[in-house]
Write an enzyme that holds these catalytic residues in place. Structure first.
Site, PDB file in Angstrom:
ATOM      1  N   HIS A   1      16.815  -0.169  -1.612  1.00 23.66           N
ATOM      2  CA  HIS A   1      16.283  -0.069  -2.874  1.00 23.66           C
ATOM      3  C   HIS A   1      14.899   0.215  -2.476  1.00 23.66           C
ATOM      4  O   HIS A   1      14.262   1.095  -3.303  1.00 23.66           O
ATOM      5  CB  HIS A   1      16.217  -1.510  -3.579  1.00 23.66           C
ATOM      6  CG  HIS A   1      15.393  -2.041  -4.671  1.00 23.66           C
ATOM      7  ND1 HIS A   1      15.219  -0.993  -5.886  1.00 23.66           N
ATOM      8  CD2 HIS A   1      14.351  -2.562  -4.835  1.00 23.66           C
ATOM      9  CE1 HIS A   1      14.288  -1.564  -6.591  1.00 23.66           C
ATOM     10  NE2 HIS A   1      13.705  -2.244  -5.828  1.00 23.66           N
TER      11      HIS A   1
ATOM     12  N   ASP B   1      -0.133  29.658  -8.732  1.00 18.84           N
ATOM     13  CA  ASP B   1       1.173  28.974  -7.957  1.00 18.84           C
ATOM     14  C   ASP B   1       0.533  28.274  -7.014  1.00 18.84           C
ATOM     15  O   ASP B   1      -0.788  28.220  -6.895  1.00 18.84           O
ATOM     16  CB  ASP B   1       2.217  30.210  -7.491  1.00 18.84           C
ATOM     17  CG  ASP B   1       3.512  29.263  -7.217  1.00 18.84           C
ATOM     18  OD1 ASP B   1       3.611  28.357  -6.894  1.00 18.84           O
ATOM     19  OD2 ASP B   1       4.553  29.988  -7.612  1.00 18.84           O
TER      20      ASP B   1
ATOM     21  N   TRP C   1      12.537  -3.068   3.999  1.00 20.76           N
ATOM     22  CA  TRP C   1      12.003  -1.620   3.758  1.00 20.76           C
ATOM     23  C   TRP C   1      10.995  -1.389   4.923  1.00 20.76           C
ATOM     24  O   TRP C   1      10.544  -0.362   5.232  1.00 20.76           O
ATOM     25  CB  TRP C   1      11.557  -1.229   2.534  1.00 20.76           C
ATOM     26  CG  TRP C   1      10.288  -1.506   2.236  1.00 20.76           C
ATOM     27  CD1 TRP C   1       9.762  -2.774   1.656  1.00 20.76           C
ATOM     28  CD2 TRP C   1       8.931  -1.018   2.135  1.00 20.76           C
ATOM     29  NE1 TRP C   1       8.315  -2.728   1.419  1.00 20.76           N
ATOM     30  CE2 TRP C   1       7.838  -1.598   1.959  1.00 20.76           C
ATOM     31  CE3 TRP C   1       8.690   0.245   2.891  1.00 20.76           C
ATOM     32  CZ2 TRP C   1       6.600  -1.122   1.822  1.00 20.76           C
ATOM     33  CZ3 TRP C   1       7.289   0.994   2.895  1.00 20.76           C
ATOM     34  CH2 TRP C   1       6.180   0.004   2.558  1.00 20.76           C
TER      35      TRP C   1
ATOM     36  N   SER D   1       8.679  16.099   4.845  1.00 23.07           N
ATOM     37  CA  SER D   1       8.598  16.956   3.677  1.00 23.07           C
ATOM     38  C   SER D   1       7.103  16.509   2.831  1.00 23.07           C
ATOM     39  O   SER D   1       6.474  17.365   2.312  1.00 23.07           O
ATOM     40  CB  SER D   1       9.815  16.353   2.649  1.00 23.07           C
ATOM     41  OG  SER D   1       9.356  16.434   1.496  1.00 23.07           O
ATOM     42  N   SER D   2       6.880  15.423   3.310  1.00 23.79           N
ATOM     43  CA  SER D   2       5.469  14.730   2.318  1.00 23.79           C
ATOM     44  C   SER D   2       4.520  15.413   3.234  1.00 23.79           C
ATOM     45  O   SER D   2       3.514  15.753   2.564  1.00 23.79           O
ATOM     46  CB  SER D   2       5.339  13.314   2.813  1.00 23.79           C
ATOM     47  OG  SER D   2       6.473  12.433   2.049  1.00 23.79           O
TER      48      SER D   2
ATOM     49  N   HIS E   1      -0.421   0.594   4.768  1.00 21.80           N
ATOM     50  CA  HIS E   1      -1.237   0.244   3.540  1.00 21.80           C
ATOM     51  C   HIS E   1      -1.817   1.474   3.166  1.00 21.80           C
ATOM     52  O   HIS E   1      -1.862   1.609   1.837  1.00 21.80           O
ATOM     53  CB  HIS E   1      -2.170  -0.929   3.873  1.00 21.80           C
ATOM     54  CG  HIS E   1      -3.035  -1.254   2.875  1.00 21.80           C
ATOM     55  ND1 HIS E   1      -2.156  -2.560   2.349  1.00 21.80           N
ATOM     56  CD2 HIS E   1      -3.938  -1.217   1.963  1.00 21.80           C
ATOM     57  CE1 HIS E   1      -2.838  -2.767   0.957  1.00 21.80           C
ATOM     58  NE2 HIS E   1      -3.837  -2.010   0.871  1.00 21.80           N
TER      59      HIS E   1
ATOM     60  N   GLU F   1      -0.047   4.064   2.624  1.00 12.56           N
ATOM     61  CA  GLU F   1       0.889   4.659   2.093  1.00 12.56           C
ATOM     62  C   GLU F   1       0.868   3.922   0.470  1.00 12.56           C
ATOM     63  O   GLU F   1       1.291   4.422  -0.598  1.00 12.56           O
ATOM     64  CB  GLU F   1       2.156   4.181   2.969  1.00 12.56           C
ATOM     65  CG  GLU F   1       3.406   4.047   1.847  1.00 12.56           C
ATOM     66  CD  GLU F   1       4.041   5.683   1.481  1.00 12.56           C
ATOM     67  OE1 GLU F   1       3.567   6.435   2.156  1.00 12.56           O
ATOM     68  OE2 GLU F   1       4.934   5.610   0.701  1.00 12.56           O
TER      69      GLU F   1
ATOM     70  N   TYR G   1      -1.602   3.184  -1.295  1.00 12.58           N
ATOM     71  CA  TYR G   1      -2.359   3.872  -2.169  1.00 12.58           C
ATOM     72  C   TYR G   1      -1.958   5.136  -2.277  1.00 12.58           C
ATOM     73  O   TYR G   1      -2.391   5.717  -3.385  1.00 12.58           O
ATOM     74  CB  TYR G   1      -3.900   3.874  -1.651  1.00 12.58           C
ATOM     75  CG  TYR G   1      -4.519   2.439  -1.473  1.00 12.58           C
ATOM     76  CD1 TYR G   1      -4.628   1.657  -2.674  1.00 12.58           C
ATOM     77  CD2 TYR G   1      -4.942   1.795  -0.030  1.00 12.58           C
ATOM     78  CE1 TYR G   1      -4.958   0.546  -2.595  1.00 12.58           C
ATOM     79  CE2 TYR G   1      -5.164   0.361  -0.299  1.00 12.58           C
ATOM     80  CZ  TYR G   1      -5.366  -0.161  -1.489  1.00 12.58           C
ATOM     81  OH  TYR G   1      -5.807  -1.539  -1.273  1.00 12.58           O
TER      82      TYR G   1
ATOM     83  N   SER H   1      -6.244   8.521 -15.759  1.00 19.36           N
ATOM     84  CA  SER H   1      -7.705   9.123 -16.201  1.00 19.36           C
ATOM     85  C   SER H   1      -7.560  10.615 -17.036  1.00 19.36           C
ATOM     86  O   SER H   1      -8.825  10.777 -17.498  1.00 19.36           O
ATOM     87  CB  SER H   1      -8.552   9.281 -14.959  1.00 19.36           C
ATOM     88  OG  SER H   1      -8.532   8.225 -14.149  1.00 19.36           O
TER      89      SER H   1
ATOM     90  N   HIS I   1      -3.953  -7.451   6.632  1.00 19.97           N
ATOM     91  CA  HIS I   1      -3.845  -8.571   5.594  1.00 19.97           C
ATOM     92  C   HIS I   1      -2.268  -8.729   5.210  1.00 19.97           C
ATOM     93  O   HIS I   1      -1.741  -9.478   4.665  1.00 19.97           O
ATOM     94  CB  HIS I   1      -4.468  -8.166   4.325  1.00 19.97           C
ATOM     95  CG  HIS I   1      -4.175  -6.959   3.392  1.00 19.97           C
ATOM     96  ND1 HIS I   1      -4.918  -6.320   3.009  1.00 19.97           N
ATOM     97  CD2 HIS I   1      -3.210  -6.342   3.585  1.00 19.97           C
ATOM     98  CE1 HIS I   1      -4.459  -5.355   2.127  1.00 19.97           C
ATOM     99  NE2 HIS I   1      -3.028  -5.112   2.412  1.00 19.97           N
ATOM    100  N   HIS I   2      -1.414  -7.727   5.910  1.00 17.90           N
ATOM    101  CA  HIS I   2       0.051  -8.036   5.643  1.00 17.90           C
ATOM    102  C   HIS I   2       0.729  -8.846   6.725  1.00 17.90           C
ATOM    103  O   HIS I   2       1.693  -9.225   6.901  1.00 17.90           O
ATOM    104  CB  HIS I   2       0.768  -6.677   6.043  1.00 17.90           C
ATOM    105  CG  HIS I   2       0.322  -5.671   4.511  1.00 17.90           C
ATOM    106  ND1 HIS I   2       1.307  -5.602   3.483  1.00 17.90           N
ATOM    107  CD2 HIS I   2      -0.646  -4.821   4.564  1.00 17.90           C
ATOM    108  CE1 HIS I   2       0.689  -4.792   2.773  1.00 17.90           C
ATOM    109  NE2 HIS I   2      -0.230  -4.064   3.312  1.00 17.90           N
TER     110      HIS I   2
ATOM    111  N   THR J   1     -11.734  -0.517  -7.481  1.00 14.88           N
ATOM    112  CA  THR J   1     -10.602  -0.396  -8.136  1.00 14.88           C
ATOM    113  C   THR J   1     -11.205  -1.119  -9.637  1.00 14.88           C
ATOM    114  O   THR J   1     -10.949  -0.698 -10.671  1.00 14.88           O
ATOM    115  CB  THR J   1      -9.400  -1.647  -7.733  1.00 14.88           C
ATOM    116  OG1 THR J   1      -9.472  -1.192  -6.274  1.00 14.88           O
ATOM    117  CG2 THR J   1      -8.287  -1.357  -8.684  1.00 14.88           C
TER     118      THR J   1
ATOM    119  N   LYS K   1     -12.701   1.361 -11.540  1.00 20.39           N
ATOM    120  CA  LYS K   1     -11.854   2.363 -12.534  1.00 20.39           C
ATOM    121  C   LYS K   1     -11.489   1.764 -13.624  1.00 20.39           C
ATOM    122  O   LYS K   1     -11.429   2.232 -14.784  1.00 20.39           O
ATOM    123  CB  LYS K   1     -10.576   2.601 -11.589  1.00 20.39           C
ATOM    124  CG  LYS K   1     -10.805   3.755 -10.362  1.00 20.39           C
ATOM    125  CD  LYS K   1      -9.660   3.976  -9.433  1.00 20.39           C
ATOM    126  CE  LYS K   1     -10.033   5.161  -9.044  1.00 20.39           C
ATOM    127  NZ  LYS K   1      -9.904   6.287  -9.649  1.00 20.39           N
TER     128      LYS K   1
ATOM    129  N   ARG L   1      11.334 -14.448  -0.224  1.00 21.22           N
ATOM    130  CA  ARG L   1      12.261 -13.088  -0.657  1.00 21.22           C
ATOM    131  C   ARG L   1      13.211 -12.847   0.405  1.00 21.22           C
ATOM    132  O   ARG L   1      13.555 -13.411   1.451  1.00 21.22           O
ATOM    133  CB  ARG L   1      10.896 -12.076  -0.463  1.00 21.22           C
ATOM    134  CG  ARG L   1      10.232 -11.852   0.877  1.00 21.22           C
ATOM    135  CD  ARG L   1       9.221 -10.882   0.666  1.00 21.22           C
ATOM    136  NE  ARG L   1       9.475  -9.390   0.492  1.00 21.22           N
ATOM    137  CZ  ARG L   1       8.777  -8.532   0.964  1.00 21.22           C
ATOM    138  NH1 ARG L   1       7.710  -8.802   1.498  1.00 21.22           N
ATOM    139  NH2 ARG L   1       9.253  -7.487   0.648  1.00 21.22           N
TER     140      ARG L   1
END
Lengths: 187, 545
Positions: free
Chosen positions: B92, B121, B157, B185-186, B269, B271, B273, B284, B318-319, B344, B347, B466
């Site tokens: 998932h 294009d 994950w 691909s990314s 991390h 990732e 963002y 926006s 921080h993880h 943030t 924004k 979890r």
């Protein structure tokens, strides 16, 4: 070169640089851990005694924890699970390895020190952890650890825990183990 | 500041494009037949492919989430074995992150970046085709691991070593290959987007004239270039550890499992963002259109986005507050993490200031955008709670973390993609999406998503860990509420699929400028946008003086 090609070349260079950086992070991490004592990685080489006066006024508790990774029918016990030491003084603690399996195995005890910062001040002169052991079925071996907490151990440290985890040494070409099976340690 | 483009010039231009002969020429040698979609190099068709792929993955990943929620409906083991439950949580996460959210944003970028900068294009159309078609292969491979002996990935994950190396199922090698392909691909997509934005802007469009969506994607693309190689490096080291006897992450051989976590989160991390910056861009763009006011603080939005991107490289640990970092490291990562709340907050402030005294209407895209602002902020605040290192020892690996990142990803990233789809569907199909069904979809989703994720905060604070298929009895009520919300949210997405299909087939015809307050360049081309637009770039150079 068209402007698009120039941009793509630059991004590809950045990409290659990041790949190089990622590969460099692995040795950099080791260096960083050695310098800062991060993760409590204890030295894998015998160290000389740090000379200096023994701090008789101060006691530090050193605890020994042993545990076993999977796949090895061994037991590892510290004969003293906890001792009180003076920084600067050398001590010897004996550990007993026993193989209760039905055949001979090779194994290695991997040390870890916590708190991590204390690993910089723990000097091991003799340790079974510097090399791997081979035990016949049912064999029992007593091996020494000779260590010293150097006298400049930070005041904030009152307890040092030394944990050994037993791992099997698999019978594959021990290329990556070359540096860890070093001389020294008369076990 | 972004001076708005003179309206007259754009309308004139759109007539040129619609009546231009170049359009017909290109259509003539466009391949048709079964290979058309396989070989297409058109940014709009590839964008559509990305979006369809993303929606498919969203539904597959969603079905897995429903398996999880069904099992957690009541305490005890009812439906699935724990081993399969672990595969469901892992798959998932992987599918939603790499298969749904990221391709969803790339699809929107493919469609809208050339239209918003006045380019014909993408800069590298063939590469664009390749980067899309890597994805279905990668995810078919990833999904096929579920059928392999030993099952699919079951280590979460985040695939922490040694769970993903020493104790992993044999299919892990396929998982690594699939991740490599998705990563390539990314990277290719990011290179393409950078090359397009930096080189193909219409004459006269300066960087600070670009829409926020283009800006956020430019910055996101740089993040992708920077961190995807780190992911590739980590999974390559896993591959070597598993198959070639190295010991990068194996303590027995002198490696360090904690190194895995450092490397993973150095990728992981930024990732996070990567999955939210394009969402900021979408919001926006949509908020000013429906508030009928220019975006408040355009320049500060750009700088805030860039600050978030730069700070994202300084917060990874921080993880890992509970792995045993030195005190100084805990403090450093705690403060840098809290620092991210500043840009943030800028924004969120700017969005609210844009709404202030606007003549707001509440069409479906705006509803999703407003829900984004409120609910993303809730996720941001729980993130701040998690950033407090001493408190994190209590929250770590509990449902509080699950609640936090789902609040920023579902009513955050996913709602922004839905807002974008509702906003741009008139441009894509030439029809307005059904407003009534759209509102039903919105309200069911917003109620479902809150019922689903809000109780998780409480379960987590009360200590529910979890990634477990069974739990202690005191969490039963929270979980039952979550599961009901999960099913409500999950099934209301079928309504979304129906709205999209219905809109493609017909509906109220949309004019070129489909929304009253929309001012960006894409609204100057006809709706539906013809296959080829801006063959002659619109000239946005200001008249001298």
């Amino acid at each position: 070169m068209t402007p698009v090609q120039r941009t793509v070349t630059k991004t590809l260079l950045a990409l290659v640089a990041m790949v190089g950086f990622t590969i460099a992070l692995v040795p950099l991490y080791d260096v960083f851990c050695q310098v800062t004592g991060l993760n409590g990685r204890a030295a894998s080489q015998p160290q000389a005694f740090a000379s200096g006066e023994v701090d008789e006024s101060r006691y530090v508790t050193v605890q020994f924890i042993t545990r076993k990774g999977s796949g090895l029918p061994w037991r590892l016990e510290a004969l003293d699970s906890q001792i009180r030491v003076h920084p600067g003084q050398a001590y010897e603690v004996d550990f007993v390895f026993s193989n209760y399996g039905k055949s001979a195995y090779r194994g290695r005890a991997v040390p870890s020190v916590s708190p991590g910062e204390a690993s910089l001040y723990l000097r091991k002169v003799t340790c079974f952890c510097f090399q791997e052991q081979r035990l016949e079925a049912g064999e029992r071996v007593q091996l020494p650890l000779v260590f010293q907490l150097s006298h400049d151990l930070p005041e904030s440290v009152h307890t040092v825990t030394l944990a050994y985890t037993l791992y099997p040494v698999l019978d594959r070409p021990a290329a990556s183990d070359d540096e860890t099976i070093s001389q020294g340690g008369d076990a | 500041m972004a001076p708005k483009l003179p309206l007259k010039a754009r309308l004139e231009h759109s007539e040129n494009v619609a009546g231009g002969t170049a359009v017909q020429d290109h259509d003539a040698h466009h391949s048709s037949g079964p290979l058309r979609w396989l070989l297409t190099t058109n940014h709009k068709e590839i964008g559509t492919l990305y979006l369809i792929f993303s929606l498919t993955m969203f539904l597959i990943g969603g079905a897995m989430a429903l398996v999880i929620r069904l099992e957690l409906f009541q305490p005890g083991l009812q439906l699935v074995r724990p081993e399969f439950f672990n595969q469901m949580t892992t798959m998932h996460g992987l599918i939603m992150v790499f298969g749904a959210v990221m391709p969803g944003f790339v699809g929107l970028a493919n469609w809208m970046v050339p239209l918003q900068i006045g380019a014909p294009d993408m800069a590298l159309p063939r590469l664009n085709n390749f980067s899309f078609w890597l994805l279905p292969v990668a995810f078919l491979l990833l999904l096929s691991t579920l059928l392999m002996p030993g099952g699919g990935p079951n280590f979460g994950w985040t695939f922490y070593a040694p769970l993903s190396t020493t104790y992993a199922p044999p299919s892990t090698t396929f998982f690594i290959l699939a991740m490599h392909m998705a990563g390539i691909s990314s990277i290719l997509g990011a290179i393409n987007i950078i090359a397009t934005i930096l080189n193909l802007r219409a004459p006269g469009m300066r960087l600070m004239d670009m829409t926020l969506f283009v800006w956020t994607w430019l910055i996101t693309a740089f993040l992708l270039i920077a961190v995807m190689p780190v992911l590739a490096g980590v999974i390559t080291m896993m591959l070597l550890d598993i198959n070639f006897g190295t010991s990068f992450f194996n303590a027995a051989g002198g490696g360090d499992p904690v190194l895995f976590q450092h490397l993973f989160w150095f990728f992981g991390h930024p990732e996070v963002y990567i999955m939210i910056l394009p969402a900021f861009g979408i919001i926006s763009v949509i908020v000013p259109a429906f508030a009928r006011k220019p975006l408040f603080g355009y320049a500060s939005m750009v700088y805030a986005t860039a600050s978030i991107a730069i700070l994202s490289f300084l917060v990874w640990a921080h993880h890992m507050f509970s792995v045993g970092l030195p005190l100084i490291a805990e403090l450093f990562f705690m403060y840098t993490t809290m620092l991210i709340a500043v840009p943030t907050g800028v924004k969120v402030f700017n969005w609210i200031a844009t709404l202030f005294r606007g003549s707001i209407t509440f069409e479906t895209p705006m509803l999703f955008a407003l829900a984004f602002i409120v609910l993303f902020t809730i996720g941001g605040f729980s993130g701040l709670m998690l950033a407090i290192a001493p408190a994190d020892f209590q929250y770590h690996d509990t449902y509080f973390v699950v609640a936090h990142f789902h609040y920023v990803l579902v009513p955050g990233a996913v709602f922004s993609i839905m807002a974008a789809v509702y906003y741009w569907l008139p441009k894509w199909t030439g029809h307005y999406p059904d407003e009534c069904l759209g509102r039903w979809h919105f309200w069911l989703s917003v109620i479902g998503v809150n019922l689903l994720f809000f109780p998780m905060h409480f379960a987590g604070l009360a200590g529910m860990p979890r990634r477990i298929p069974d739990y202690a009895l005191q969490f039963a009520d929270f979980n039952m509420a979550s599961s009901i919300g999960g099913f409500l949210f999950g099934f209301s997405q079928l309504l979304f699929v129906w709205v999209v299909i219905k809109c493609v087939r017909g509906g109220v015809t949309a004019p070129a400028k489909a929304w009253d307050g929309a001012t960006d360049l894409e609204w100057s081309v006809p709706s539906p946008a013809p296959l080829h637009t801006f063959e002659t770039p619109p000239d946005l150079r200001r008249v001298a003086g």
